[in-house]
Design a protein around this motif. Structure first.
Motif, mmCIF file in Angstrom:
data_model
loop_
_atom_site.group_PDB
_atom_site.id
_atom_site.type_symbol
_atom_site.label_atom_id
_atom_site.label_comp_id
_atom_site.label_asym_id
_atom_site.label_seq_id
_atom_site.Cartn_x
_atom_site.Cartn_y
_atom_site.Cartn_z
ATOM 1 N N UNK A 30 48.227 38.292 44.603
ATOM 2 C CA UNK A 30 47.308 39.409 44.883
ATOM 3 C C UNK A 30 47.294 40.407 43.724
ATOM 4 N N UNK A 31 48.472 40.669 43.188
ATOM 5 C CA UNK A 31 48.568 41.609 42.066
ATOM 6 C C UNK A 31 47.799 41.094 40.852
ATOM 7 N N UNK A 36 42.906 40.803 37.274
ATOM 8 C CA UNK A 36 41.811 40.001 36.703
ATOM 9 C C UNK A 36 40.457 40.541 37.194
ATOM 10 N N UNK A 37 40.416 40.978 38.435
ATOM 11 C CA UNK A 37 39.189 41.611 38.961
ATOM 12 C C UNK A 37 38.840 42.862 38.165
ATOM 13 N N UNK A 68 41.956 32.764 33.591
ATOM 14 C CA UNK A 68 41.798 33.428 32.296
ATOM 15 C C UNK A 68 41.207 32.528 31.215
ATOM 16 N N UNK A 69 41.399 31.207 31.339
ATOM 17 C CA UNK A 69 40.919 30.286 30.303
ATOM 18 C C UNK A 69 39.425 30.446 29.996
ATOM 19 N N UNK A 70 38.549 30.482 31.024
ATOM 20 C CA UNK A 70 37.115 30.627 30.723
ATOM 21 C C UNK A 70 36.788 31.955 30.044
#
Lengths: 120, 138
Positions: A30-31, A36-37, A68-70
């Motif tokens: 969740x963190x 990333x959001x 994160x790759x994209x």
């Protein structure tokens, strides 16, 4: 597992202590999702105070990597505990394809993250 | 190395995620008492932790109504740990093509850290048998 997030040079650093297992992995997930959001593309996990990591925690790391790759992102793992490194290497977390790198301290990780920012 | 005097031990837990840390701690103590060195103790803790986590997550169709039983047997050559749940094992041992599937990591870790891993399925539950041999290098 205890966790807090600090920012250094705009890079979120997740400082985690204790044991990361299947039971607590969703909390870590969740963190990471929140970060990333909020458009984080580079993450540093400071595992200096982590003494146990199982496939539940590893799954969370792979999940973060896949998100994160994209975005041409990057993950730095700060860890010196040989047993932990052995498990992470065993599952193939560190390679050019995953863009997840191992560092011995935060400073080293942040330097690599900065380089990546300049290049990318 | 290899204390033959270890008594068989049995641990029964309610199938709940918050029991995992306690089980690992017991496993570590038992492995130490059997004479394993630090790295092997860690390996055994991780491997048994994976098996028990799997039992809680996938081998407990009735959730907390189910139990997981962990049996320890320490003899001359090795420490054998049996993890028994009350569900049906959904995954087979992964092959090289499954390396990309991070959900298979638990089984890969067990295979890498232990000398023997056996998974038996029955109508009553799944049994994972893990064994770690005594060696002079661990």
């Amino acid at each position: 597992m205890d966790m807090n997030v600090e920012y250094e040079k705009k890079v979120p650093i997740l400082q985690i202590s204790g044991e990361i297992d299947h039971f607590v992995a969703p909390k870590l997930q969740r963190q990471i999702d929140d970060l990333i959001d909020a458009d984080a593309v580079k993450l540093v996990f400071d595992f200096t105070k982590v003494d146990y990591l199982d496939s539940g925690g590893i799954g969370v790391l792979f999940n973060a990597m896949q998100q994160l790759l994209p975005r041409e992102g990057m993950i730095g793992i700060v860890c010196v505990e040989a047993n932990l490194i052995r498990i992470l290497e065993l599952v193939g977390l560190f390679n050019k394809k995953t863009n997840v790198l191992l560092f011995k301290d935060r400073e080293e990780a942040l330097v690599a993250m900065e380089k990546k920012i300049e290049v990318g | 190395m290899g204390s033959a005097q270890c008594q068989p031990l049995k641990l029964k837990i309610t199938s709940r995620g918050d029991k995992l840390a306690g089980v690992r701690s017991h496993v570590g103590e038992i492995a130490e008492a059997c004479g394993f060195a630090k790295q092997a103790v860690y390996d055994i803790k991780v491997a048994v932790g994976e098996a028990v986590a799997n039992a809680v997550e996938h081998g407990s169709p009735k959730g907390e109504m189910n139990n997981v039983v962990i049996d320890f047997k320490c003899d001359k050559n090795d420490l054998k740990i049996k993890v028994v749940d009350e569900g049906i094992f959904k995954r087979t041992v992964p092959g090289p093509s499954d390396m990309a599937d991070y959900r298979a990591h638990g089984i890969l870790i067990m295979l890498a850290l232990m000398d023997k891993v056996t998974i038996n399925e029955s109508d009553h539950g799944t049994t994972v048998l893990l064994a770690k041999c005594y060696r002079t290098d661990n």
